[in-house]
Structure formats: C-alpha cells, structure tokens
Motif scaffolding. Structure first.
Motif, PDB file in Angstrom:
ATOM      1  N   GLU A   1      73.072  19.952  91.503  1.00 59.21           N
ATOM      2  CA  GLU A   1      72.664  19.568  93.131  1.00 59.21           C
ATOM      3  C   GLU A   1      71.702  18.914  93.996  1.00 59.21           C
ATOM      4  N   GLU A   2      72.403  20.128  94.862  1.00 64.75           N
ATOM      5  CA  GLU A   2      71.755  19.344  96.476  1.00 64.75           C
ATOM      6  C   GLU A   2      70.355  20.373  96.048  1.00 64.75           C
ATOM      7  N   PHE A   3      70.116  21.648  95.556  1.00 66.64           N
ATOM      8  CA  PHE A   3      68.534  22.289  95.302  1.00 66.64           C
ATOM      9  C   PHE A   3      67.886  22.180  94.085  1.00 66.64           C
ATOM     10  N   GLU A   4      68.198  21.141  93.372  1.00 67.17           N
ATOM     11  CA  GLU A   4      67.329  20.675  92.262  1.00 67.17           C
ATOM     12  C   GLU A   4      66.508  19.601  93.215  1.00 67.17           C
ATOM     13  N   PRO A   5      65.925  18.836  93.578  1.00 70.19           N
ATOM     14  CA  PRO A   5      65.620  18.336  93.781  1.00 70.19           C
ATOM     15  C   PRO A   5      63.871  18.894  94.718  1.00 70.19           C
ATOM     16  N   MET A   6      64.749  20.217  95.961  1.00 70.21           N
ATOM     17  CA  MET A   6      63.751  20.447  96.920  1.00 70.21           C
ATOM     18  C   MET A   6      63.041  21.221  95.182  1.00 70.21           C
TER      19      MET A   6
ATOM     20  N   LEU B   4      59.157  23.153  90.167  1.00 71.59           N
ATOM     21  CA  LEU B   4      59.282  24.386  90.488  1.00 71.59           C
ATOM     22  C   LEU B   4      61.153  24.412  88.558  1.00 71.59           C
ATOM     23  N   GLU B   5      61.606  24.658  88.334  1.00 73.22           N
ATOM     24  CA  GLU B   5      62.088  24.985  86.831  1.00 73.22           C
ATOM     25  C   GLU B   5      63.683  25.355  88.172  1.00 73.22           C
ATOM     26  N   LEU B   6      65.007  24.537  87.944  1.00 70.39           N
ATOM     27  CA  LEU B   6      65.853  24.972  88.773  1.00 70.39           C
ATOM     28  C   LEU B   6      66.822  25.148  87.603  1.00 70.39           C
ATOM     29  N   ARG B   7      67.831  25.958  86.721  1.00 72.13           N
ATOM     30  CA  ARG B   7      68.682  26.656  86.832  1.00 72.13           C
ATOM     31  C   ARG B   7      69.861  27.293  86.683  1.00 72.13           C
ATOM     32  N   VAL B   8      70.688  26.441  86.940  1.00 75.05           N
ATOM     33  CA  VAL B   8      72.045  26.386  86.884  1.00 75.05           C
ATOM     34  C   VAL B   8      72.935  27.033  86.188  1.00 75.05           C
ATOM     35  N   MET B   9      73.457  27.712  85.343  1.00 73.45           N
ATOM     36  CA  MET B   9      74.330  27.913  84.598  1.00 73.45           C
ATOM     37  C   MET B   9      75.937  28.446  85.043  1.00 73.45           C
ATOM     38  N   ASP B  10      76.143  27.896  83.781  1.00 65.68           N
ATOM     39  CA  ASP B  10      78.070  26.920  84.843  1.00 65.68           C
ATOM     40  C   ASP B  10      78.523  28.868  84.009  1.00 65.68           C
ATOM     41  N   CYS B  11      79.704  28.134  84.942  1.00 59.90           N
ATOM     42  CA  CYS B  11      80.412  28.801  84.702  1.00 59.90           C
ATOM     43  C   CYS B  11      82.201  28.945  85.196  1.00 59.90           C
ATOM     44  N   ARG B  12      83.282  29.281  83.391  1.00 63.15           N
ATOM     45  CA  ARG B  12      83.985  28.736  84.042  1.00 63.15           C
ATOM     46  C   ARG B  12      85.009  30.089  84.298  1.00 63.15           C
TER      47      ARG B  12
ATOM     48  N   HIS C 195      82.328  30.752 102.124  1.00 61.40           N
ATOM     49  CA  HIS C 195      81.397  31.402 103.192  1.00 61.40           C
ATOM     50  C   HIS C 195      80.430  31.939 101.595  1.00 61.40           C
ATOM     51  N   LEU C 196      81.266  31.952 100.877  1.00 63.59           N
ATOM     52  CA  LEU C 196      80.595  31.776  99.513  1.00 63.59           C
ATOM     53  C   LEU C 196      78.978  31.372  99.460  1.00 63.59           C
ATOM     54  N   ARG C 197      80.056  29.668  99.562  1.00 64.80           N
ATOM     55  CA  ARG C 197      78.999  28.783  99.328  1.00 64.80           C
ATOM     56  C   ARG C 197      77.286  28.743 100.119  1.00 64.80           C
ATOM     57  N   ARG C 198      77.825  29.251 101.404  1.00 62.46           N
ATOM     58  CA  ARG C 198      76.814  29.817 102.591  1.00 62.46           C
ATOM     59  C   ARG C 198      75.958  30.851 101.795  1.00 62.46           C
ATOM     60  N   VAL C 199      76.279  32.215 101.224  1.00 60.49           N
ATOM     61  CA  VAL C 199      75.940  32.671 100.712  1.00 60.49           C
ATOM     62  C   VAL C 199      74.785  32.147  99.449  1.00 60.49           C
ATOM     63  N   LEU C 200      75.631  31.538  98.605  1.00 61.81           N
ATOM     64  CA  LEU C 200      74.419  31.672  97.838  1.00 61.81           C
ATOM     65  C   LEU C 200      74.273  29.904  98.368  1.00 61.81           C
ATOM     66  N   GLN C 201      73.578  29.209  99.065  1.00 63.64           N
ATOM     67  CA  GLN C 201      72.862  28.552 100.233  1.00 63.64           C
ATOM     68  C   GLN C 201      71.906  28.701  99.947  1.00 63.64           C
ATOM     69  N   ASN C 202      71.792  29.934 100.880  1.00 64.66           N
ATOM     70  CA  ASN C 202      70.798  31.443 101.439  1.00 64.66           C
ATOM     71  C   ASN C 202      69.566  32.026 100.294  1.00 64.66           C
ATOM     72  N   LEU C 203      70.257  32.153  99.393  1.00 59.30           N
ATOM     73  CA  LEU C 203      69.770  33.160  98.192  1.00 59.30           C
ATOM     74  C   LEU C 203      68.595  32.147  97.231  1.00 59.30           C
ATOM     75  N   ILE C 204      69.596  30.567  96.948  1.00 62.52           N
ATOM     76  CA  ILE C 204      68.758  29.830  96.029  1.00 62.52           C
ATOM     77  C   ILE C 204      68.034  29.422  96.692  1.00 62.52           C
TER      78      ILE C 204
ATOM     79  N   ARG D 122      86.212  16.956  96.565  1.00 58.78           N
ATOM     80  CA  ARG D 122      85.058  16.275  97.336  1.00 58.78           C
ATOM     81  C   ARG D 122      83.957  17.308  97.395  1.00 58.78           C
ATOM     82  N   GLY D 123      82.670  16.797  97.665  1.00 55.19           N
ATOM     83  CA  GLY D 123      81.342  16.861  97.660  1.00 55.19           C
ATOM     84  C   GLY D 123      81.044  18.207  98.641  1.00 55.19           C
ATOM     85  N   PRO D 124      79.811  17.873  98.442  1.00 56.00           N
ATOM     86  CA  PRO D 124      79.337  19.300  99.521  1.00 56.00           C
ATOM     87  C   PRO D 124      79.501  18.882 101.196  1.00 56.00           C
ATOM     88  N   ASP D 125      79.348  17.911 100.889  1.00 57.89           N
ATOM     89  CA  ASP D 125      79.629  16.762 102.652  1.00 57.89           C
ATOM     90  C   ASP D 125      80.473  16.314 102.836  1.00 57.89           C
TER      91      ASP D 125
END
Length: 760
Positions: free
Chosen positions: A466-471, A477-485, A494-503, A615-618
């Motif tokens: 939801e954060e990067f779809e507008p960007m 570009l098409e952003l596809r984030v596959m869900d995972c259970r 830290h993991l969220r920060r890593v994935l944020q930078n990679l995306i 809670r949301g990312p913010d």
C-alpha cells in the motif's frame, strides 16, 4: 631191499639235490649194472625173463629221466649263461657308478634305509685320515658320527663338547635336507650337504670350501676396515663430539670434535680407558646442573635397559654443551656433546627481548587502549552528534512541512501552489536523507537494538504494497507484492526497513515493466525476493553498490537519492544474520534475495489476529489489513479539540497552524505542567493529544500522556519524535499510543485525527 615200482623210482635211485650231470651219470651206471645182471642170470622157470622185462621198463624210465635231465641241464646252462651276462652287466654298472662317484669333485657317501654305509668315494672324509681308515660298507651312521666327533682333525666350536657336536649332527641327519659347514684342523672348512633318497636312505656330499671362506673372510675384513675408515671419517666430520664405550664401560673410540669441545690432554683419551677414569678427569672442567651429574653416573652404572638420557652442562664457564647418552645393542653406550652456546645465547637474547617487548607491548597496549577509548568516545560523540543533529534538523524540517501543508490548505494561485508543492517534495527528500544518515550512524555505532520475534511475513508485505503502489503507478510501473502466510524469526522493524529500501531502489532504477516482491520456502528458511525489470547491474559493480554514497548513474537521467539505501540493507542484514544475495544480468533486471529463518507456527495457514488487525506503518490504526483512507482535510475535524505539547516553538506554531487550517481547535503548550494547568483553567478535556517525546525538565511524552489520562481518562494520543528506535515504538504500542515520526507527515496526521473524531 625191494625197489619201488612207481614214478618215484628215479627219486629213489638218485639224490634230487645233486647236479643234473651227476644224476644222469649215476642212472647210466645203474642201467649198465642191471643189464649185466640180466645177462648173467638165467632161470629156466622164466624168472629171468621177468627180470629182463623189468630191466627194459627200468631202462625206458631211465632213458626218459635222462632226457628230462638233459633238457633241464640245457635250460640251466642257458639260465646260467644269462645270469652271467646279467652279473657282468651289474659289474659293469657298479664299475660305472664307482667311476662316476670317483669322478665327482666332492666327497660322496651313500647310506641305506638302515643307516648302513653302502658305498663312498675316495674324496669322502678327505682331510680326516683316521676316519678314512674306519670307513667300510656296513658301517652304521651313528658310529661314523661318533668317530668324527672324537677325531683330532675336527675343530670343535668354542665351548662345545664332542658329545654335543655328535648330538647336533645326528639331529641334522634326521632332517629331510640339511647344509652346514664343518671346521677342520689347520683352518680348513668342509661344507656338508645331506639329502634323503627315495628309499629312505641318505646321500652325503662333502665340499672343500676353505678357499671360499678364507676369501670371504678377507673380503669381510676389508669391508670392516673400509667401514671403520668410513665411520672414522664420518665421526671426524660431524659437529658433535662423540665417545664410544663397550659393555664393560671401556673407551673404544672417539672423534676429533670431542677433543675440540673438551680440550683434554693428549694422553687422556686412550683405548681401554674406563668411563669412571675419564669422567673423573673431565668433571674438573664441567659445571653440571643440580642432580645432572648423579643422573649420568647412575645411568652408566645400570649396564642394561638404559633409556636415552639428555643433559646440559657448562664447560669451563665458557660454552654450553648438550649431552646425549644412548645405549647400543651390545650393552655399550655412546655419549655425544653438542655445542649449543649460540642457541642458548640466542634464547637468552630472545628472552631479554621478550621482556622488553612485553614492556613495549604493554605500553603500546595501554596506548591503544587509550586510543580505542578515545575512538569510542569520538564514535559515541559522533553518534550523539548525528542523533542530536538529526533531531535538531528534523524539528525545523517538521515545522517547514507543516507550514507548507498549511499553505496548500489556503486559497492560493496556481504559481504559489506549485512552488509550495515543489518545496514540500524537496523537504521530503531531505527527510529521507536524514533518516538514512541516522540509520547508518546507528548501525555503524552498534547502537541499533535488535528485538527478534516470530511474526507473519504478511504483516510486513501488505503495508509495503500500500505504501509503494502510488510511487510505482507514478512511474508507470506494475508493483506486485505476493502475499505469504509463513512466519519468520526476525526483527520486524529492521526487516521492514530493509524491504523498504530494496523496493524503493527497484522502483527508482526501473523505467518500464514491473517490480515483483514475493517469498519462497528454502529448506528451514524463507527467502524474500525483490525482482525488477531494470537495466541490471554489471558484475564489477555488484560490490560497489553496497558502499555508502554510491549510485549507478545512467546517461540522460538525473540521479535519485544519495546512495545510502543498499548500504543500510547490507548492515541491517549483517546485524540480523540474514543472508543477502544479488542476482543480476545486465539488460534483464536484478533480484535481491533475503533468506530468513522460518518459524514453525501451528496454524500457519491462518494468520493470527495480529496479522489482520494492528497498527499501520505510520503507527495509525489499521483495520482488516488496510489503512483507513484519509478523510477530506476539513471534513469532520471542526469538532475536535487537540492538545499539542511541543517544546520547540516554531514546530508547535507550525503544527497548530496546520490543525487550525483543518478547523481543529488547539491548545498548544510547551510542557507537561503548562498542559495540566491550561486544562485545569479552561475545564475542558481534549479529544486528542499530540505530545513530543523529548520534553523539558527530564520528562518525556509517555509521562505526559500518562498524567493526562490519569486526570481526564483514556483519550486518543500520539507521540511525536525523531527517535526511530524499536524500543520507543514498542513502548508506544504497549501504552496504546500512536507514533508519528518527525518530520510529521500531514497525511498521517490527518488519518490519526480522523480516527479520533467522536462518533455521531
């Protein structure tokens, strides 16, 4: 006497044991006598005729017997002739065998199965005349051996009696085959080889090997002389001094180096000198270590089974000798002396150097410790400076963003509105740079806290989508984030920060196509993958991109960012012990693969409540995995009363200006005390409280909100801070508070206020 009338008449008239010629002659004489008797006797009554007839019958029998005897005689003569021929052949064979035996160069004798001497040649027993005279056919082997053992021509081995020699010889005779040497008087040698014959007898060969043994002895003596010279040359050329003693402890040899090391008088070293004599002479010049002298003398006195012995001694106070004693197989022993003066002096020098080196090392260690402490203080100071600078920069930056947000709410012309929008974008870029610098500083200083937990990956992936779809849409570009259970064991912040930078990095460097984010199971791990269809990364630049302030600029396109994203990713992955891989092919895009330990959570197929509501990312409220949509800026907010507690005046003014532009009624104060006093004075409780974390007088936002709730009940509240540590986020979550990063984002702020609007 009456003559017999049957066929035995011939046997009665002759003796069968007599020769046939004699029997035939006797029968002819009897026949003649009988004929004369018949002729002389005449009887008128016919008796003479009867006698005549008997005489004729007897004559016929005599004639038949005579014929048989003649045939037998002929047969006997033939047999005798053949027997004579056979006897002659046997004699010739015996003569040939005797000649052959005599022709043999060795002495030969043959004994039958009863150990009786059958035959021998002239060379058998050569060198022992008394035995030659006693040899005869029929002599028993035991008598033959007994005669040899007592012969004066036999040289018995030292310490062996004739009886013992005889017993040994008979024991060898019983063997199927034997070979041995016999020493005779006059240093002559006979080699005896005995073989068993097929009929159980034995054949003996005697060979004179005197010349061979004497030659072998001479050769051995020559070799021993050569070996002695070689040993002497070797001993004289080795670096150790050597002295050799026999089993009685008498000196049998030494080398030149021994004289050089010990320097004895010329008459001291002599063959046959005892160890005690030499030791007594040399001990005057030797200084042994305590107990070493006794160990050496006891070792020599043992005589047998002496283990190797190593000692050290000082010679005349000038040199140090290494002494090594070794026993030899014959119970003798060798003592060697090696000059180790240079080695010991080197060791002493090294020891002295080590002592001084240890002092220098200790001094240098102290200096390094001081330098390390100074570096740590500098690093800590740097970290505090970066944190303080970031906080101090974020405060006015937050105020600027809020002022710009207030401008956008005003009725402006298109020109000023565009300028305000560009200024907001610029401030947003500055905010990202400051956040990256703060992350790098925290990771480098080791102050980045890690709070591992088990959580579903969807808790991270859904907000990122939801954060990067507008960007992504803004770039086409098409952003596809596959869900995972699946669940993982990691630090969610830290993991969220890593994935944020990679995306963000994938979207930034992709011109067309798509960005794909997903997860795959790999054994016991879960691999998160971020793929893009960008230009790819050359092999020689794959390490460079993880360095600070490194960007892959492309011609014709302006650079974006400052090159800190991947540096943060690499450091965070190292901190979390997550494996990071890069797969890329120039012109075909790139993929970043992050492997995490997968957690085995029962009921993994069903996401927990934490994955669906949280809670949301913010830090704002999330419902059903989706952040509540932002309401219009002015819709429904005019009924709110907001309390703003911020000790930075400019930021407080900017925040209240923005809230008032949204028709929110504001109480703005600088501290907890002012807030309590103001609310007490007006007698109105706020609908929502926006409190800075770092307040004056040692208080913080958590303390302030706790005091407000204690007096006015559990009101919605949020902490505003530039402190982005997981600990502060966790504390806010535990207290049921929202968290707003500085610079405060107006959109997130509006979402928070919309959630605080009272129902109805």
């Amino acid at each position: 006497m009456t003559a017999p009338t049957d066929d035995s008449a011939a046997d009665w008239l002759t003796d069968p044991s007599e020769p046939p010629e004699r029997q035939a002659a006797k029968l002819r004489r009897i026949a003649a006598a009988l004929m004369r008797r018949v002729e002389l006797s005449a009887s008128p009554d016919g008796a003479a005729y009867a006698q005549f007839q008997r005489a004729l019958t007897l004559e016929e029998e005599v004639r038949a017997r005579t014929t048989e005897l003649e045939q037998t005689l002929a047969l006997l003569n033939d047999t005798n002739a053949r027997l004579g021929l056979a006897r002659a052949a046997t004699d010739r064979a015996r003569a040939d065998l005797s000649n052959a035996i005599e022709a043999v160069q060795e002495g030969f004798a043959l004994f039958d199965a009863e150990d009786r001497l059958v035959m021998f040649n002239a060379r058998f027993g050569l060198g022992m005349p008394d035995i030659r005279r006693a040899l005869r056919p029929g002599l028993s082997f035991s008598d033959y051996v007994d005669a040899i053992s007592r012969s004066p021509h036999l040289s018995l081995p030292s310490g062996q009696s004739p009886a013992a020699w005889s017993e040994t010889r008979l024991r060898r005779h019983r063997e199927p085959q034997s070979s041995f040497n016999v020493r005779l008087a006059g240093d002559r040698w006979i080699q005896v080889n005995e073989y068993r014959t097929p009929d159980g007898g034995s054949a003996i060969l005697q060979t004179d090997v005197t010349d061979m043994i004497r030659l072998e002895r001479a050769e051995r003596e020559r070799l021993l002389d050569d070996q002695a010279r070689l040993i002497r040359a070797t001993l004289d050329h080795i670096n150790q001094g050597i002295c050799i003693f026999d089993a009685q402890g008498l000196l049998v040899g030494w080398n030149r180096r021994l004289r050089e090391l010990l320097g004895p008088p010329a008459h001291t070293l002599r063959i046959g000198r005892s160890f005690e004599t030499l030791y007594e002479r040399f001990s005057l010049d030797l200084a042994w270590a305590p107990g070493a002298e006794r160990r050496l003398t006891d070792w020599v006195a043992r005589r047998r089974a002496r283990p190797p012995l190593r000692l050290e001694v000082r010679h005349r106070g000038l040199s140090t000798l290494d002494v090594f004693a070794q026993e030899m197989p014959d119970a003798g022993f060798v003592i060697s002396f090696t000059d180790v003066t240079a080695e010991r002096e080197a060791v002493a020098a090294i020891r002295r150097a080590n002592e001084t080196l240890e002092a220098r090392v200790e001094e240098r260690t102290l200096a390094l410790a001081d330098a390390l402490a100074e570096a740590e203080r500098a690093n800590a100071s740097k970290s505090r400076f970066v944190a303080a600078a970031s906080h101090d920069l974020l405060q006015p930056l937050s105020a600027a963003k809020l002022f710009l947000a207030s401008l956008r709410e005003m009725d402006l012309d298109d020109g000023p509105r565009q300028v305000a929008g560009r200024a907001a974008n610029a401030l947003k870029s500055v905010e990202g740079i400051l956040a990256s610098l703060l992350d790098i500083s925290r990771l480098d200083s080791g102050q980045a806290a890690v709070e591992r937990s088990v959580f579903p990956v969807s808790r991270i992936l859904r907000p990122l989508r939801e954060e990067f779809e507008p960007m992504a849409r803004a770039r086409g570009l098409e952003l596809r984030v596959m869900d995972c259970r699946g669940h993982v064991d990691s630090d969610p912040s830290h993991l969220r920060r890593v994935l944020q930078n990679l995306i963000a990095n994938a979207i930034r460097y992709t011109d067309r196509g798509r960005v794909l984010v997903g997860a795959r199971r790999r054994g016991d791990g879960l691999r998160l993958e971020v793929w893009d269809t960008g230009p790819g990364i050359e092999a020689d630049k794959r390490e460079l991109i993880f360095k600070e302030f490194q960007r892959l600029d492309r011609p014709g396109r302006m650079s974006e960012g400052v090159g800190l994203g991947l540096a943060i990713v690499e450091r965070a992955c190292a901190l979390l012990d997550h494996r990071l891989e890069l797969v890329s092919e120039p012109g075909r895009g790139a993929g970043f693969l992050l492997t995490l330990p997968r957690a085995d959570v029962r009921g993994e197929a069903r996401e927990g409540r934490e994955g669906r509501e949280g809670r949301g990312p913010d830090g704002g409220t999330r419902t059903g995995g989706r952040v509540a949509p932002r309401p219009p800026a002015t819709r429904g907010l005019d009924a709110l009363i907001a309390l703003v507690v911020e000790n930075d005046r400019e930021l407080r003014h900017a925040l209240t200006t923005l809230l008032e532009s949204w028709n929110v009624s504001c109480f703005d104060v600088a501290s907890e005390g002012e807030a309590l006093a103001l609310l007490e004075e007006v007698g109105v409780a706020p609908d929502v409280a926006l409190v800075d974390y770092h307040l004056d007088e040692g208080r913080n936002g958590l303390d302030c909100i706790a005091a407000l709730r204690a007096r006015y009940g559990r009101m919605p509240a949020a902490i505003m801070s530039a402190d982005r540590t997981p600990a502060l986020r966790a504390a806010c979550m535990a207290a049921g508070l929202s968290y707003l990063e500085k610079p405060v984002d107006p959109e997130r702020l509006s979402l928070l206020l919309a959630a605080a609007v009272p129902p109805g």
